[in-house]
Design an enzyme around this catalytic site. Sequence first.
Site, PDB file in Angstrom:
ATOM      1  CE1 TYR A   1     -11.362 -64.035 -38.738  1.00 45.49           C
ATOM      2  CE2 TYR A   1     -13.014 -64.766 -39.582  1.00 45.49           C
ATOM      3  CZ  TYR A   1     -12.562 -63.880 -38.876  1.00 45.49           C
ATOM      4  OH  TYR A   1     -13.355 -62.654 -38.699  1.00 45.49           O
TER       5      TYR A   1
ATOM      6  N   PRO B   1      -9.068 -60.039 -31.727  1.00 44.01           N
ATOM      7  CG  PRO B   1     -11.377 -60.312 -31.782  1.00 44.01           C
ATOM      8  CD  PRO B   1     -10.181 -61.086 -32.156  1.00 44.01           C
TER       9      PRO B   1
ATOM     10  CG  HIS C   1     -11.947 -62.457 -35.286  1.00 45.93           C
ATOM     11  ND1 HIS C   1     -13.259 -62.484 -35.167  1.00 45.93           N
ATOM     12  CD2 HIS C   1     -11.638 -61.162 -35.667  1.00 45.93           C
ATOM     13  CE1 HIS C   1     -13.697 -61.461 -35.403  1.00 45.93           C
ATOM     14  NE2 HIS C   1     -13.036 -60.425 -35.905  1.00 45.93           N
TER      15      HIS C   1
ATOM     16  CB  SER D   1     -15.059 -52.411 -34.797  1.00 45.02           C
ATOM     17  OG  SER D   1     -15.985 -53.325 -34.016  1.00 45.02           O
TER      18      SER D   1
END
Length: 664
Positions: A130, A143, A375, A592
């Site tokens: 990240y 997301p 995220h 997912s």
Amino acid sequence: MNSTLRCSYKFISGTLLPARLPLKYSISEVARMSTSLSPGGFVYTTQKGDMLKYQHTLPKLPVPPLNQTLQRYLISVKPLMSNKEFQKTKDAVEEFGRENGVGQKLHEMLLEKAKHSDKWLSEWWLNVAYLSYRLPVLIHSNPATACPRLAIRDKEEYLEKATVVMISLALYKIFINTQILPIDYAQGAPLCMSQYQKFYGCRIPGEKVDTLRKMPSNELLYAIVAHNGHFVKLQVLYPCTDGTLQIAPFDYIKSQLSAILSHLTVPSPSPVGLLTGAHRDKWYQARERLLKDPLNAQSLHDIETAMFMVSLDMPHPQMDSLKPDDPYTDAHATILTNRALHGNGSDFNTSNRWFDMASQYFISPDGGLGSNLEHSVSDGSTAINNSNFVFDNCLKKDHRLRELPCAIQTGQLIPYKPLKWNITPETANDIKQAKEEVDKLINNLDLQVLTFDKYGKNFIKSMKLSPDAFLQQAIQLAYYRRHGSAAAVYESASTRKFKYGRTETIRSQNPDSLAFFQVMDDQNISKQDKLKAFKQAIRYHVWYTREAVNAQGVDRHLLGMKLLADENGIELPSLYTDPAYTRSLTHGLSTSQVPVPFDVVLSFGPTAESGYGVCYNPREEKIIFSISSFNSFPDTNSLALGHKIIQALKDIKELLETTVISKL
């Protein structure tokens, strides 16, 4: 109260919650129960609850055996390689794993690191996955979730729902502050709750590596409201004389939101929020220029130390007149899911976003409601629990949030404050460039939402099959049919049963799955043999998922050894330079599962230029898919893959009906 819920209740730190969490209820469902109770059952208190009760007794994340990891790695890459390529990969793996070789050395170094740290992976993962990532967090990282469309008839109802969003987020923050959030469980075991403590914060761009800003809980008092590209500071929590933090009255927050809508009717000529959607290096440089001016520095500080952001978005002009061309495409959900993921462009609602915000929601007069979450601080399970809590409160017609107790005196309430900026020519140019970059990225995204309504997880379970494994085979079969090869597949598995656990990769591609894809359309293969191949692929997926949840996958182990080589100046072993390693991390399918109690759509962008992002919500009698791809890659097409998935679901059901069901 649902009469089927059989557990005792007690007061825990200010609200009525189950004394023992029944395993069949998710955290979001229990949280919903608490807010639907009579407001007389809620009191503010400084007493701490049990949220972190098991935190110090959770097991540490293990390091898998080296030989096990290498064997599982070979199995996962075999479907992606030719026989000749695979032999070279085997040679590289054998060299890495030989006795007293470099792999054994790195593995022992990792064991030693894990022995002395509870966070041997989580800190690495935070930085590598990240904070060091330099592409825009917009689409590439963040997301988003979209709620089923709300029924909003007029401005009054819009303001009511927007106020519910504000209070729900503030209440959830109080749940975390006082640690009364019910503990998450999986198969009877408590899960790590540390992610919830990072839920309210902000990412800060750095020169090479970003950082996270998290304020002390008692200093997080206000939210940011965005409208027409403007940002407004609004205090929502107030310290009281008894030491508690209390939420401002419902009608007061509603009146402030109404005033914001009335005041900020003209779009901002300099939408600073667009900068947060740019490449991280460009955003860092633009922020440094902003910080040179004291007024800009204060506005940045106010945004970056806020609890959360709520965007009051503009509606889609054709929302009610949309008619999908495709019977499976959900036109309204597609619009709202795109809005959640990116805001639909700089001239629409992207200017209302601050993509570094850990907790950011939008609501619009056309019934749109959703979230966009940075995220790095949390994974899917914790983020979805938060979204479900907010969404459920907004979907209710008769909620009690307006009747929460309040000891705040009217004279204490602080009116909203618009944030101001001094826009220099350099910053104006930064915003112009960010606008171009953001719009180009958004226009390059092909995001579609499809609903398959012929059957759902009830049918799959009736066949005594795992819904997730079943749907993974359907998605991968669709990819195989469209592209003629197996995809490298990413599916996340939560490792929160371990202290500070994040995720492990479920490497869904394997020789059993490939064998199923190859026989499914072969007319010379009997249906019984096709069914046998299908069930073997299902069994492998279920097994690997269980192993990944128990931190026995391969990806995090291999990553840890690679990072140790980098940190210690050890020449990178050939396993990492072999084409199989890169190919298996270039995900043709990044997937997912989001099993939530209503028609929520989760979305994210592809993790590879040539790949797809596929999220799926298996409901009882239908399955909701969001599929993303990039227009710039000519071989991918989200709707075309969606059609292949629909056909695969039909074909697999027919296979089951003509083999399994016919025997009954």
